[in-house]
Write an enzyme that holds these catalytic residues in place. Structure first.
Site, PDB file in Angstrom:
ATOM      1  N   HIS A  72      33.950   5.592  44.857  1.00  0.00           N
ATOM      2  CA  HIS A  72      33.086   4.900  45.818  1.00  0.00           C
ATOM      3  C   HIS A  72      33.396   3.403  45.804  1.00  0.00           C
ATOM      4  O   HIS A  72      33.462   2.812  44.726  1.00  0.00           O
ATOM      5  CB  HIS A  72      31.608   5.077  45.436  1.00  0.00           C
ATOM      6  N   TYR A 202      20.539   4.142  48.419  1.00  0.00           N
ATOM      7  CA  TYR A 202      19.283   3.785  47.748  1.00  0.00           C
ATOM      8  C   TYR A 202      18.302   3.363  48.826  1.00  0.00           C
ATOM      9  O   TYR A 202      18.535   2.365  49.519  1.00  0.00           O
ATOM     10  CB  TYR A 202      19.512   2.624  46.776  1.00  0.00           C
ATOM     11  N   PRO A 294      16.926   5.611  35.904  1.00  0.00           N
ATOM     12  CA  PRO A 294      18.249   5.944  36.456  1.00  0.00           C
ATOM     13  C   PRO A 294      18.660   5.165  37.696  1.00  0.00           C
ATOM     14  O   PRO A 294      19.789   5.306  38.166  1.00  0.00           O
ATOM     15  CB  PRO A 294      18.124   7.449  36.772  1.00  0.00           C
ATOM     16  N   LYS A 298      23.017   3.580  34.956  1.00  0.00           N
ATOM     17  CA  LYS A 298      23.589   2.936  33.771  1.00  0.00           C
ATOM     18  C   LYS A 298      23.518   3.762  32.480  1.00  0.00           C
ATOM     19  O   LYS A 298      24.235   3.462  31.521  1.00  0.00           O
ATOM     20  CB  LYS A 298      22.876   1.595  33.512  1.00  0.00           C
ATOM     21  N   TYR A 386      26.441  -3.366  39.169  1.00  0.00           N
ATOM     22  CA  TYR A 386      26.581  -1.944  39.502  1.00  0.00           C
ATOM     23  C   TYR A 386      27.896  -1.373  38.981  1.00  0.00           C
ATOM     24  O   TYR A 386      27.918  -0.272  38.427  1.00  0.00           O
ATOM     25  CB  TYR A 386      26.477  -1.750  41.021  1.00  0.00           C
TER      26      TYR A 386
HETATM   27  P1  RFL Z   1      21.683  13.402  25.719  1.00  0.00           P
HETATM   28  O1  RFL Z   1      22.472  13.744  26.955  1.00  0.00           O
HETATM   29  O2  RFL Z   1      20.216  13.491  25.780  1.00  0.00           O
HETATM   30  O3  RFL Z   1      22.246  14.329  24.550  1.00  0.00           O
HETATM   31  C1  RFL Z   1      21.610  14.408  23.290  1.00  0.00           C
HETATM   32  C2  RFL Z   1      21.918  15.761  22.683  1.00  0.00           C
HETATM   33  O4  RFL Z   1      21.301  15.825  21.391  1.00  0.00           O
HETATM   34  C3  RFL Z   1      20.673  17.097  21.243  1.00  0.00           C
HETATM   35  N1  RFL Z   1      19.577  16.997  20.257  1.00  0.00           N
HETATM   36  C4  RFL Z   1      19.690  17.416  18.981  1.00  0.00           C
HETATM   37  N2  RFL Z   1      20.715  17.959  18.313  1.00  0.00           N
HETATM   38  C5  RFL Z   1      20.507  18.277  17.004  1.00  0.00           C
HETATM   39  N3  RFL Z   1      19.314  18.072  16.360  1.00  0.00           N
HETATM   40  C6  RFL Z   1      18.276  17.515  16.998  1.00  0.00           C
HETATM   41  N4  RFL Z   1      17.124  17.312  16.376  1.00  0.00           N
HETATM   42  C7  RFL Z   1      18.434  17.154  18.374  1.00  0.00           C
HETATM   43  N5  RFL Z   1      17.625  16.592  19.293  1.00  0.00           N
HETATM   44  C8  RFL Z   1      18.333  16.509  20.425  1.00  0.00           C
HETATM   45  C9  RFL Z   1      20.188  17.436  22.649  1.00  0.00           C
HETATM   46  O5  RFL Z   1      19.979  18.835  22.803  1.00  0.00           O
HETATM   47  C10 RFL Z   1      21.347  16.903  23.489  1.00  0.00           C
HETATM   48  O6  RFL Z   1      22.334  17.882  23.726  1.00  0.00           O
HETATM   49  O7  RFL Z   1      22.040  11.922  25.211  1.00  0.00           O
HETATM   50  P2  RFL Z   1      23.424  11.098  25.254  1.00  0.00           P
HETATM   51  O8  RFL Z   1      24.567  11.969  24.804  1.00  0.00           O
HETATM   52  O9  RFL Z   1      23.175   9.804  24.613  1.00  0.00           O
HETATM   53  O10 RFL Z   1      23.704  10.882  26.843  1.00  0.00           O
HETATM   54  C11 RFL Z   1      22.886  10.038  27.608  1.00  0.00           C
HETATM   55  C12 RFL Z   1      22.845  10.518  29.076  1.00  0.00           C
HETATM   56  O11 RFL Z   1      22.506  11.890  29.077  1.00  0.00           O
HETATM   57  C13 RFL Z   1      21.846   9.720  29.940  1.00  0.00           C
HETATM   58  O12 RFL Z   1      21.873   8.357  29.609  1.00  0.00           O
HETATM   59  C14 RFL Z   1      22.148   9.833  31.452  1.00  0.00           C
HETATM   60  O13 RFL Z   1      21.996  11.155  31.894  1.00  0.00           O
HETATM   61  C15 RFL Z   1      21.251   8.913  32.274  1.00  0.00           C
HETATM   62  N6  RFL Z   1      21.421   9.071  33.723  1.00  0.00           N
HETATM   63  C16 RFL Z   1      22.460   8.433  34.390  1.00  0.00           C
HETATM   64  N7  RFL Z   1      23.350   7.689  33.713  1.00  0.00           N
HETATM   65  C17 RFL Z   1      24.420   7.119  34.364  1.00  0.00           C
HETATM   66  O14 RFL Z   1      25.213   6.417  33.714  1.00  0.00           O
HETATM   67  N8  RFL Z   1      24.654   7.304  35.708  1.00  0.00           N
HETATM   68  C18 RFL Z   1      23.805   8.057  36.467  1.00  0.00           C
HETATM   69  O15 RFL Z   1      24.072   8.251  37.657  1.00  0.00           O
HETATM   70  C19 RFL Z   1      22.634   8.626  35.822  1.00  0.00           C
HETATM   71  N9  RFL Z   1      21.756   9.381  36.510  1.00  0.00           N
HETATM   72  C20 RFL Z   1      20.510   9.853  34.456  1.00  0.00           C
HETATM   73  C21 RFL Z   1      20.701   9.987  35.860  1.00  0.00           C
HETATM   74  C22 RFL Z   1      19.435  10.494  33.837  1.00  0.00           C
HETATM   75  C23 RFL Z   1      18.545  11.246  34.588  1.00  0.00           C
HETATM   76  N10 RFL Z   1      17.472  11.889  33.915  1.00  0.00           N
HETATM   77  C24 RFL Z   1      17.211  13.274  34.022  1.00  0.00           C
HETATM   78  C25 RFL Z   1      16.748  11.165  32.938  1.00  0.00           C
HETATM   79  C26 RFL Z   1      19.823  10.737  36.633  1.00  0.00           C
HETATM   80  C27 RFL Z   1      18.718  11.339  35.994  1.00  0.00           C
HETATM   81  C28 RFL Z   1      17.756  12.100  36.863  1.00  0.00           C
HETATM   82  C1  PHB Z   2      23.178  10.933  40.585  1.00  0.00           C
HETATM   83  O1  PHB Z   2      24.202  11.213  41.227  1.00  0.00           O
HETATM   84  O2  PHB Z   2      22.534  11.800  39.969  1.00  0.00           O
HETATM   85  C2  PHB Z   2      22.719   9.512  40.544  1.00  0.00           C
HETATM   86  C3  PHB Z   2      23.413   8.538  41.247  1.00  0.00           C
HETATM   87  C4  PHB Z   2      22.999   7.220  41.197  1.00  0.00           C
HETATM   88  C5  PHB Z   2      21.884   6.885  40.439  1.00  0.00           C
HETATM   89  C6  PHB Z   2      21.191   7.855  39.737  1.00  0.00           C
HETATM   90  C7  PHB Z   2      21.611   9.184  39.788  1.00  0.00           C
HETATM   91  O3  PHB Z   2      21.467   5.593  40.409  1.00  0.00           O
END
Ligand code: RFL
Ligand code: PHB
Length: 395
Positions: A72, A202, A294, A298, A386
């Site tokens: 993008h 957005y 989110p 980041k 961004y």
């Molecule tokens: P995770 O992905 O939560 O993984 C942690 C893992 O640890 C396990 N766990 C355990 N294992 C052993 N013993 C225990 N006691 C444990 N407790 C937990 C869990 O089962 C899991 O498998 O953390 P990690 O690896 O630090 O990754 C972080 C990312 O997942 C998170 O920051 C992103 O998803 C945030 N996020 C976004 N980030 C971006 O950079 N770009 C995006 O576009 C973006 N969109 C989003 C998002 C997060 C969202 N939600 C649902 C909060 C969109 C959404 C909707």
């Molecule tokens: C996504 O694709 O899930 C997404 C994209 C941009 C954001 C958050 C989530 O800021």
């Protein structure tokens, strides 16, 4: 059992750390609470900074993001029913972001680990950390009905916001900073072509925020802001699509292709930082140490840079017998984290409907958005944040 680094959590942070350490010849074992299928069923991030994509290449898993990721060059801001493109690449000397699902990243890293025969204990219960203040820490856990102990030199807490690692740092040392937002995001995944295949949209609307993103040319990811009291069952697919259309500009609403959802979930929004990110032989990385709403895309990107810094620090320790990297790990990460926290908080505040500020708040947001899209310096500031800061930011 013995290893050099015990990694708690097989999310993107834990798996990426494992791959980077293995590349440098450092042994590691991953311990995960859930099954691989469960880990892969969580639909989360979709937008990767270039720094994150580069790290996937460094880790030896860059092939699929290279062929399947969609670059993008801009983003679209919608307010007062009008769409305004922001030329992110032009404003950042050519930088881009890539649409590629977190599920795919995790899957690529899992496959890589499997191919290399690296040990991962999925479905592990009662994970406990021991002696993190000593030079001989260990992790014990239950796996297939057996209690196992893993001795190691370092523990990496990559177990997300609800994990156990952070709790091992004494409360007298850990300082927490938090803001909880008075709304959530309802997200759906659907096998329909994305309404905006080349830019995330957005949208600020009087009815609340909306976001249009994608996973591929045939799979879309859309979100609408919703009250925290709402349940997924309150939102039929029909209600979701109706609401999304009402929050977009009329041209996009007409073009939007709808279809049955294949996933639907509600996520609360939160800003959170725990300091320091290291205690003794325990190092926190990713969501275990910090959460951003989110809106700025980041979270995963910050997790990836934590892991980059942590792998460098550990490589320095094991290969050059230097403590400098591990001693500066927390401070180095936190500089970047706070910049991303600020950006994510700001964009969240600008784009969402807040229950307590009403129509006045809406008008102020619209005035700021109008200023932003008409000011090159403000558009550049948004774009720089961004696409993400350089890895050596602030050094
Ligand atoms: P995770 O992905 O939560 O993984 C942690 C893992 O640890 C396990 N766990 C355990 N294992 C052993 N013993 C225990 N006691 C444990 N407790 C937990 C869990 O089962 C899991 O498998 O953390 P990690 O690896 O630090 O990754 C972080 C990312 O997942 C998170 O920051 C992103 O998803 C945030 N996020 C976004 N980030 C971006 O950079 N770009 C995006 O576009 C973006 N969109 C989003 C998002 C997060 C969202 N939600 C649902 C909060 C969109 C959404 C909707
Ligand atoms: C996504 O694709 O899930 C997404 C994209 C941009 C954001 C958050 C989530 O800021």
């Amino acid at each position: 059992m013995k290893t050099q680094v015990a990694i708690i959590g097989a999310g993107p942070s834990g798996l990426l750390l494992g791959a980077l350490l293995d590349r440098a010849g450092i042994e590691n074992v991953v311990i995960e609470r859930q099954s691989p299928e469960y880990v892969l069923s969580r639909i989360r991030a979709g937008i990767m900074e270039q720094v994150t994509v580069d790290l996937l290449h460094d880790a030896g898993v860059g092939e699929r993001v290279q062929s399947g990721g969609i670059v993008h060059h801009s983003i679209d801001l919608v307010f007062k029913n009008t769409r305004h493109p922001i030329a992110v690449s032009e404003l950042t000397k050519g930088k881009v972001v890539t649409a590629y699902g977190q599920t795919e990243v995790t899957n690529d890293l899992m496959e890589h680990r499997k191919k290399l025969g690296l040990q991962t204990y999925y479905s592990s219960n009662q994970v406990e950390l021991h002696h993190i203040e000593s030079e001989k820490p260990s992790v014990s856990f239950e796996h297939n009905g057996q209690r196992l102990t893993l001795e190691c030199e370092f523990i990496a807490g990559c177990d997300g916001f609800h994990g156990i690692s952070r709790q091992a740092i004494p409360a007298s040392i850990l300082k927490e900073y938090e803001r909880v937002y008075p709304f959530g995001w309802l997200g759906i995944l659907a096998d329909v072509p994305p309404v905006s295949p080349h830019a995330v949209v957005y949208a600020n609307s009087e009815r609340g925020f909306a976001l249009c993103s994608m996973r591929s040319m045939t799979r879309s990811r859309y979100y609408v802001q919703c009250p925290l009291t709402d349940k997924v069952e309150d939102w039929s697919d029909e209600r979701f699509w109706e609401e999304l259309k009402l929050r977009l500009d009329p041209e996009m609403a007409t073009r939007l292709i709808t279809g049955p959802s294949i996933e639907k979930s509600i996520a609360p929004l939160r800003s959170y930082v725990a300091e320091p990110m290291r205690h003794g032989r325990l190092f926190l990385a990713g969501d275990a140490a910090h959460i951003v709403p989110p809106t700025g895309a980041k979270g995963l990107n910050l997790a990836a840079t934590d892991v980059k810094y942590l792998s460098e620090a550990m490589i320095d320790y094991f290969k050059s017998h230097s403590n400098t990297g591990i001693d500066h790990y927390s401070e180095r990460c936190l500089k970047r984290i706070w910049r991303a926290e600020r950006f994510s908080w700001w964009l969240t505040s600008l784009m969402h409907r807040f229950p307590d500020t009403g129509d006045f708040g809406q008008k102020i947001q619209e005035a700021e958005l109008d200023y932003l899209v008409n000011s090159e310096s403000l558009s550049r500031s948004l774009s720089e944040n961004y696409v993400g800061l350089p890895l050596n930011f602030g050094e």
